[in-house]
Design a protein around this motif. Sequence first.
Motif: not given
Length: 171
Positions: A73-77, A159-163, A165-171
């Motif tokens: 779920m965290m990967l959220n593609q 990997l998810a953030a680099g693909a 996604g965003t890190y939690p503090d960047e959203s």
Amino acid sequence: MNEAVFYITAGIALIATGMVIISRNAVHALLELIVSLLAVAIIFYLLGAAFAAALQVIVYAGAIMVLMVFVIMMLNQGARTTAQEQQWLQGRNWWLPAVLASVLLIQLLYLMWGTDSGQGSKAPVTPKSVGLTLFSEYLLAVELASLVLLAGLVGAFHLAAGAGGTYPDES
């Protein structure tokens, strides 16, 4: 009869594990892995290790699988993956795991109420003896396994953030 149950359960474990290997969808592979782990728990039960079977269900088929679902779920593609998942969630994709899980349930009910569970005169395994063994003789292996799980979780997050996604503090 316990020998037949053993071979049927072993066959189910092999089929489910093979389905995990060839599955292209992570969620389907995860569900098939749960069926495989439940089959291994029944094999433990047949061999007289009821406590090890319970640990197999609680720790692997329960806690580790929930952790893997959270990682997926965290990967959220994205929306494309969601649409593809809706297509894959049709009934025809669920019949084989459902049949395998049903056979395992029938076997478990048979073992619990129909036989002496194959335990014979073996010494019972207690939670105290398992804990003493894990945290004395196998302490290094337990700690290494926890580090491998943590490294996998952190790697999946990056990997998810680099693909995209965003890190939690960047959203």
